[in-house]
Design an enzyme around this catalytic site. Structure first.
Site, PDB file in Angstrom:
ATOM      1  N   ARG A   1      -2.212  -5.909  -8.297  1.00  0.00           N
ATOM      2  CA  ARG A   1      -0.770  -7.312  -8.289  1.00  0.00           C
ATOM      3  C   ARG A   1      -1.317  -8.148  -9.681  1.00  0.00           C
ATOM      4  O   ARG A   1      -1.241  -8.015 -10.618  1.00  0.00           O
ATOM      5  CB  ARG A   1      -1.275  -7.780  -7.267  1.00  0.00           C
TER       6      ARG A   1
ATOM      7  N   HIS B   1       0.834  -1.154   0.509  1.00  0.00           N
ATOM      8  CA  HIS B   1       0.028   0.151   0.009  1.00  0.00           C
ATOM      9  C   HIS B   1       1.112   0.956  -0.179  1.00  0.00           C
ATOM     10  O   HIS B   1       0.444   2.288  -0.957  1.00  0.00           O
ATOM     11  CB  HIS B   1      -0.975   0.017   0.907  1.00  0.00           C
TER      12      HIS B   1
ATOM     13  N   SER C   1      -3.063  -8.023   2.638  1.00  0.00           N
ATOM     14  CA  SER C   1      -3.501  -7.622   4.297  1.00  0.00           C
ATOM     15  C   SER C   1      -3.448  -9.065   4.579  1.00  0.00           C
ATOM     16  O   SER C   1      -3.438  -8.964   6.209  1.00  0.00           O
ATOM     17  CB  SER C   1      -4.042  -6.781   4.304  1.00  0.00           C
TER      18      SER C   1
ATOM     19  N   LYS D   1     -15.925  -8.072   3.891  1.00  0.00           N
ATOM     20  CA  LYS D   1     -14.725  -8.127   4.845  1.00  0.00           C
ATOM     21  C   LYS D   1     -15.468  -7.951   6.457  1.00  0.00           C
ATOM     22  O   LYS D   1     -15.643  -7.369   6.447  1.00  0.00           O
ATOM     23  CB  LYS D   1     -13.338  -7.488   4.523  1.00  0.00           C
TER      24      LYS D   1
END
Ligand code: PNS
Length: 164
Positions: free
Chosen positions: A93, A20, A131, A44
């Protein structure tokens, strides 16, 4: 600075990683101001509180002069309108990020046509980093020192190991 555009870097940041920070610092070189905004992702279940995330992000971006940290609980498109942001910056990514990110970019464009989503390619060494990986490794006592900013490493480890 070439432009006068405010960019927003939105995310869950649960917790913030060096991946990040790489995207945020590269955005800070491209735009006159970057607002990192802690958002709620209903898909989440967060481990860190919004206040903790904001505090960690402030510490990790303290050296970046044109970066601010904020939190918002509504729609990202509302937030970008509210602060007059011209860009949403996200890191990409693997291919697996693409479909979801593309869908969000199109939705945000529909909701607020004034904001463009810009994707920055992740650095190769952060390709695998997320994360959720940090949370898994950290909560099982593994070494996460390469994955999270130094100044908040201990705080993250402390929180991840107390939840048992
Ligand atoms: O770090 P994440 O979890 O990949 O970030 C996703 C996030 C928080 C940016 C996204 O879920 C979001 O923007 N949530 C806010 C609500 C919203 O605007 N939803 C519609 C986006 S298409």
């Amino acid at each position: 600075m070439m432009n006068n555009i405010i960019a927003v870097c939105p995310g869950s940041f649960d917790p913030v990683t060096v991946g990040h920070i790489d995207i945020i610092s590269r955005a800070a070189q491209m735009f006159s101001k970057v607002v990192v905004v802690v958002m709620h992702n209903s898909a989440k279940n967060p481990c860190f509180s919004v206040e903790e995330k904001v505090e960690m992000l402030r510490k990790a971006t303290a050296e970046l002069e044109n970066v601010e940290v904020d939190a918002y609980s509504g729609l990202l498109a509302e937030y970008t309108k509210k602060i007059g942001a011209g860009a949403i910056v996200k890191g990409l990514r693997a291919m697996s990020d693409f479909e979801y990110e593309f869908q969000m970019a199109l939705t945000n464009k529909k909701l607020n046509p004034a904001t463009e989503t810009v994707f920055l390619t992740t650095r190769a060494e952060n390709m695998y980093l997320s994360s959720s990986m940090v949370k898994q490794i950290g909560s099982m006592g593994g070494d996460i020192s390469e994955f999270v900013p130094k100044m908040i490493h201990d705080k993250i480890v402390e929180r991840l190991t107390e939840r048992k």
